[in-house]
Design an enzyme around this catalytic site. Sequence first.
Site, mmCIF file in Angstrom:
data_model
loop_
_atom_site.group_PDB
_atom_site.id
_atom_site.type_symbol
_atom_site.label_atom_id
_atom_site.label_comp_id
_atom_site.label_asym_id
_atom_site.label_seq_id
_atom_site.Cartn_x
_atom_site.Cartn_y
_atom_site.Cartn_z
ATOM 1 N N GLU A 121 -30.799 -31.373 91.356
ATOM 2 C CA GLU A 121 -29.414 -31.186 91.827
ATOM 3 C C GLU A 121 -29.000 -32.298 92.794
ATOM 4 O O GLU A 121 -28.092 -32.092 93.611
ATOM 5 C CB GLU A 121 -29.263 -29.817 92.522
ATOM 6 C CG GLU A 121 -29.673 -28.612 91.694
ATOM 7 C CD GLU A 121 -28.660 -28.218 90.628
ATOM 8 O OE1 GLU A 121 -27.747 -29.018 90.337
ATOM 9 O OE2 GLU A 121 -28.791 -27.109 90.088
ATOM 10 N N HIS B 86 -28.459 -25.743 99.072
ATOM 11 C CA HIS B 86 -28.275 -24.888 97.898
ATOM 12 C C HIS B 86 -29.426 -23.885 97.866
ATOM 13 O O HIS B 86 -30.592 -24.276 97.990
ATOM 14 C CB HIS B 86 -28.266 -25.729 96.621
ATOM 15 C CG HIS B 86 -28.431 -24.924 95.372
ATOM 16 N ND1 HIS B 86 -27.537 -23.937 95.006
ATOM 17 C CD2 HIS B 86 -29.387 -24.921 94.418
ATOM 18 C CE1 HIS B 86 -27.948 -23.383 93.879
ATOM 19 N NE2 HIS B 86 -29.073 -23.951 93.505
ATOM 20 N N HIS C 163 -30.772 -19.620 96.481
ATOM 21 C CA HIS C 163 -30.556 -18.479 95.588
ATOM 22 C C HIS C 163 -30.631 -17.187 96.401
ATOM 23 O O HIS C 163 -31.471 -16.332 96.128
ATOM 24 C CB HIS C 163 -31.613 -18.472 94.476
ATOM 25 C CG HIS C 163 -31.630 -19.714 93.640
ATOM 26 N ND1 HIS C 163 -32.617 -19.978 92.722
ATOM 27 C CD2 HIS C 163 -30.768 -20.763 93.570
ATOM 28 C CE1 HIS C 163 -32.365 -21.138 92.119
ATOM 29 N NE2 HIS C 163 -31.251 -21.651 92.625
ATOM 30 N N GLU D 220 -16.947 -11.317 112.664
ATOM 31 C CA GLU D 220 -17.619 -12.626 112.685
ATOM 32 C C GLU D 220 -17.272 -13.488 111.474
ATOM 33 O O GLU D 220 -17.293 -14.707 111.555
ATOM 34 C CB GLU D 220 -19.148 -12.424 112.658
ATOM 35 C CG GLU D 220 -19.751 -12.003 113.962
ATOM 36 C CD GLU D 220 -19.706 -13.117 114.991
ATOM 37 O OE1 GLU D 220 -20.313 -14.165 114.733
ATOM 38 O OE2 GLU D 220 -19.056 -12.929 116.034
ATOM 39 N N HIS E 3 -26.264 -17.537 89.887
ATOM 40 C CA HIS E 3 -27.204 -18.607 90.206
ATOM 41 C C HIS E 3 -27.480 -18.688 91.710
ATOM 42 O O HIS E 3 -28.598 -18.494 92.144
ATOM 43 C CB HIS E 3 -26.677 -19.947 89.669
ATOM 44 C CG HIS E 3 -27.599 -21.097 89.910
ATOM 45 N ND1 HIS E 3 -27.730 -22.160 89.048
ATOM 46 C CD2 HIS E 3 -28.441 -21.373 90.930
ATOM 47 C CE1 HIS E 3 -28.619 -23.021 89.501
ATOM 48 N NE2 HIS E 3 -29.064 -22.562 90.655
HETATM 49 O O1 2HA Z 1 -34.008 -26.860 92.218
HETATM 50 O O2 2HA Z 1 -32.167 -24.438 92.410
HETATM 51 O O3 2HA Z 1 -30.328 -25.250 90.766
HETATM 52 C C1 2HA Z 1 -33.916 -25.703 91.517
HETATM 53 C C2 2HA Z 1 -32.529 -25.194 91.548
HETATM 54 C C3 2HA Z 1 -31.619 -25.659 90.513
HETATM 55 ZN ZN ZN Z 2 -30.361 -23.374 92.020
#
Ligand code: 2HA
Ligand code: ZN
Length: 270
Positions: A116, A139, A141, A169, A210
């Site tokens: 990414e 980023h 999850h 908040e 995602h």
């Molecule tokens: O790196 O999160 O979106 C693994 C991820 C891909």
């Molecule tokens: Zn990811």
Amino acid sequence: MQNMLQAPFLLEFCRILDHMYRLGWAERNGGNLSVMLDEGQIAPYLDTKQVLRTLPIRLNVQALAGRFFLVTGTGCYFRNMLHDPQGNCGILRVSPDGCSLQVLWGYEPNGAPTSETLPHLMCHLARLQLDPGHRVVLHTHSPGLLAMTFVHPLDGRSFTRSLWQLNTECIQVFPDGVGVMPWMVGGTNQAAEATATKMRDSRLVVWPHHGVWGAGSTIDETFGLVETAEKHAQLYLSIAHLPRLQHLTDDNLRQIATHFGLTVREGLLV
Ligand code: 2HA
Ligand code: ZN
């Protein structure tokens, strides 16, 4: 030269990744982090004239030429960062023509930055144009926000309002709201460009089914931004099946905005 493994910026980077793993936000190689570094920060630890390898990138990012980034590695696990930083992350410089990345440290023995990398660079570019103090793109999850994308309408305005209504908040921490992308395949140029476009309006961007992207000026601030949205996504889910008797109204939210002098993104309140 001082020992890179003791550089405060590297220790902070590895510690927050370890923390996210422990929170359950980073299964396997899920998630990635990039931090823009100043030459003055890294100069005590490496010779910036020594390029170890050069890697091509698919979109031109010449506006970032000469910038340094500490970035997690592709296929690498947040869980392993603290005990093996040089095998799981690396320091890059964008080449003068903006077409490649110069590896200055890390990704040992033959690794590369995250799959990414493109959305990271495009988001840095978008945020830097709006805020010269911008430095960090994350980023992850995180499960609450991810779960919300299955049971909540996928439009940024209503997604933002659902979180803002839960705690005073939320509007203070993300007065620019949450952007929600249409579902797209990650790792594509199209997803990178669309994420960066959303990041112009909101420092938080959700990828349905995602994960989430966050941007800020420090690791603490960026993690705190995602943490606040994530906590309230979990709160939302814990009450979503119950009759709702009350929540923060638009009038309440406007009073908070006025009191704290917030720049609330237009169109989110009625
Ligand atoms: O790196 O999160 O979106 C693994 C991820 C891909
Ligand atoms: Zn990811």
